[in-house]
Design a protein around this motif. Structure first.
Motif, PDB file in Angstrom:
ATOM      1  N   ASP A  25       0.797  -1.226   0.000  1.00 40.56           N
ATOM      2  CA  ASP A  25       0.000   0.000   0.000  1.00 40.56           C
ATOM      3  C   ASP A  25       0.836   1.286   0.000  1.00 40.56           C
ATOM      4  N   ILE A  26       2.168   1.143  -0.231  1.00 48.88           N
ATOM      5  CA  ILE A  26       3.036   2.327  -0.233  1.00 48.88           C
ATOM      6  C   ILE A  26       3.770   2.430  -1.572  1.00 48.88           C
ATOM      7  N   GLU A  27       3.713   3.610  -2.182  1.00 50.23           N
ATOM      8  CA  GLU A  27       4.428   3.845  -3.435  1.00 50.23           C
ATOM      9  C   GLU A  27       5.344   5.058  -3.245  1.00 50.23           C
ATOM     10  N   VAL A  28       6.654   4.856  -3.408  1.00 50.05           N
ATOM     11  CA  VAL A  28       7.600   5.975  -3.304  1.00 50.05           C
ATOM     12  C   VAL A  28       7.634   6.673  -4.664  1.00 50.05           C
ATOM     13  N   VAL A  29       7.136   7.907  -4.720  1.00 53.72           N
ATOM     14  CA  VAL A  29       6.981   8.614  -6.002  1.00 53.72           C
ATOM     15  C   VAL A  29       8.103   9.614  -6.267  1.00 53.72           C
ATOM     16  N   GLY A  30       9.023   9.757  -5.296  1.00 54.97           N
ATOM     17  CA  GLY A  30      10.134  10.681  -5.514  1.00 54.97           C
ATOM     18  C   GLY A  30      11.152  10.612  -4.400  1.00 54.97           C
ATOM     19  N   GLN A  31      12.411  10.945  -4.763  1.00 56.44           N
ATOM     20  CA  GLN A  31      13.494  10.981  -3.774  1.00 56.44           C
ATOM     21  C   GLN A  31      14.234  12.304  -3.905  1.00 56.44           C
ATOM     22  N   ALA A  32      14.541  12.918  -2.761  1.00 60.08           N
ATOM     23  CA  ALA A  32      15.246  14.198  -2.753  1.00 60.08           C
ATOM     24  C   ALA A  32      16.500  14.101  -1.902  1.00 60.08           C
ATOM     25  N   ALA A  33      17.568  14.794  -2.330  1.00 61.29           N
ATOM     26  CA  ALA A  33      18.831  14.771  -1.594  1.00 61.29           C
ATOM     27  C   ALA A  33      18.983  15.982  -0.682  1.00 61.29           C
ATOM     28  N   ASN A  34      18.051  16.940  -0.814  1.00 60.52           N
ATOM     29  CA  ASN A  34      18.101  18.114   0.067  1.00 60.52           C
ATOM     30  C   ASN A  34      16.702  18.712   0.214  1.00 60.52           C
ATOM     31  N   GLY A  35      16.583  19.694   1.090  1.00 65.48           N
ATOM     32  CA  GLY A  35      15.277  20.270   1.393  1.00 65.48           C
ATOM     33  C   GLY A  35      14.620  20.987   0.229  1.00 65.48           C
ATOM     34  N   GLU A  36      15.427  21.672  -0.586  1.00 61.82           N
ATOM     35  CA  GLU A  36      14.847  22.399  -1.733  1.00 61.82           C
ATOM     36  C   GLU A  36      14.262  21.429  -2.755  1.00 61.82           C
ATOM     37  N   GLN A  37      14.987  20.326  -3.009  1.00 64.08           N
ATOM     38  CA  GLN A  37      14.460  19.300  -3.930  1.00 64.08           C
ATOM     39  C   GLN A  37      13.161  18.712  -3.379  1.00 64.08           C
ATOM     40  N   ALA A  38      13.121  18.527  -2.062  1.00 66.74           N
ATOM     41  CA  ALA A  38      11.921  17.967  -1.429  1.00 66.74           C
ATOM     42  C   ALA A  38      10.712  18.855  -1.676  1.00 66.74           C
ATOM     43  N   LEU A  39      10.885  20.163  -1.485  1.00 68.23           N
ATOM     44  CA  LEU A  39       9.767  21.096  -1.715  1.00 68.23           C
ATOM     45  C   LEU A  39       9.305  21.066  -3.173  1.00 68.23           C
ATOM     46  N   ALA A  40      10.257  21.033  -4.092  1.00 68.23           N
ATOM     47  CA  ALA A  40       9.917  20.985  -5.518  1.00 68.23           C
ATOM     48  C   ALA A  40       9.146  19.710  -5.845  1.00 68.23           C
ATOM     49  N   LEU A  41       9.582  18.585  -5.270  1.00 70.70           N
ATOM     50  CA  LEU A  41       8.902  17.301  -5.515  1.00 70.70           C
ATOM     51  C   LEU A  41       7.490  17.284  -4.944  1.00 70.70           C
ATOM     52  N   VAL A  42       7.316  17.884  -3.767  1.00 67.26           N
ATOM     53  CA  VAL A  42       5.974  17.944  -3.158  1.00 67.26           C
ATOM     54  C   VAL A  42       5.040  18.730  -4.073  1.00 67.26           C
ATOM     55  N   ALA A  43       5.530  19.844  -4.614  1.00 61.55           N
ATOM     56  CA  ALA A  43       4.708  20.676  -5.514  1.00 61.55           C
ATOM     57  C   ALA A  43       4.364  19.915  -6.797  1.00 61.55           C
ATOM     58  N   GLU A  44       5.328  19.133  -7.283  1.00 60.80           N
ATOM     59  CA  GLU A  44       5.161  18.417  -8.556  1.00 60.80           C
ATOM     60  C   GLU A  44       4.319  17.146  -8.420  1.00 60.80           C
ATOM     61  N   GLU A  45       4.607  16.365  -7.375  1.00 54.50           N
ATOM     62  CA  GLU A  45       3.995  15.034  -7.250  1.00 54.50           C
ATOM     63  C   GLU A  45       2.736  14.994  -6.372  1.00 54.50           C
ATOM     64  N   ARG A  46       2.551  16.014  -5.543  1.00 55.17           N
ATOM     65  CA  ARG A  46       1.407  16.056  -4.598  1.00 55.17           C
ATOM     66  C   ARG A  46       1.287  14.750  -3.807  1.00 55.17           C
TER      67      ARG A  46
END
Length: 200
Positions: A25-46
């Motif tokens: 029941d878990i799908e990893v839809v993105g990986q980030a190496a820093n906080g800025e990448q994490a924010l960008a991925l959250v905006a992109e992948e929801r």
């Protein structure tokens, strides 16, 4: 549930992703190496959940959690840490984090915690919970701010200019912080506060 993992150690990030992806029941839809990448991925992948390491380049996990809260993001935050510091925990809770877990938790425990958060609950590693409730940060926001600048090597005069205070007022704040932390001097106070995560 859709999950993003933000962790600056590539090997750990890859291992977490592979292990969590094995859960039905878990799908990893993105990986980030820093906080800025994490924010960008959250905006992109929801994603439903963002699993954040505290110590990361550019923006810490706590910085990301605070930004997501300010943006009223629907993404729930779970913090992963190697540090059992009460100050980090308090800041994470203020930032709206729903989970606070140790990195060396078994993967089953991590998956169960993510499910709990996904369903609207909270999750805190049992080993961390006791430490956190016992150690309240005794410093006021202003004392914390002054001590943090002192930790950066600024003099009382420089801190006064930065915060638009008088040097005497800054010395009073430092004196209060030293007393509250039962420290010998300013350096000792900074060490005690940093060890507890109270300057986070």
């Amino acid at each position: 549930m859709r999950v993003i993992i933000a962790e600056d150690q590539a090997m750990l990030r890859g291992a977490l992703s592979a292990l969590l992806d094995m859960e039905d029941d878990i799908e990893v839809v993105g990986q980030a190496a820093n906080g800025e990448q994490a924010l960008a991925l959250v905006a992109e992948e929801r994603p439903d959940i963002c699993l954040l390491d505290i110590e990361m380049p550019l923006m810490s996990g706590l910085d990301v959690a605070e930004r997501l809260k300010a943006e009223q993001s629907s993404c729930r935050v779970v913090i992963l840490t190697t540090f059992s510091r009460a100050g980090y925990f308090q800041r994470a809770i203020r930032a709206g984090a729903k989970g606070f877990l140790l990195k060396d938790s078994p993967i089953e425990e991590l998956a169960a915690a993510l499910r709990s958060v996904y369903e609207g609950g909270r999750a805190v590693s049992p080993e961390l919970a006791l430490t956190f409730w016992e150690a309240e940060n005794p410093l006021t926001e202003r004392e914390r701010e002054v001590l943090k600048l002192a930790a950066e090597g600024l003099s009382a005069g420089d801190i006064a200019k930065r915060l638009y205070l008088t040097a005497g007022t800054v010395r009073n704040y430092l004196s209060e912080a030293i007393q509250k932390l039962e420290a010998k001097n300013r350096i000792d106070a900074i060490g005690i506060a940093e060890k507890n995560g109270w300057l986070a």
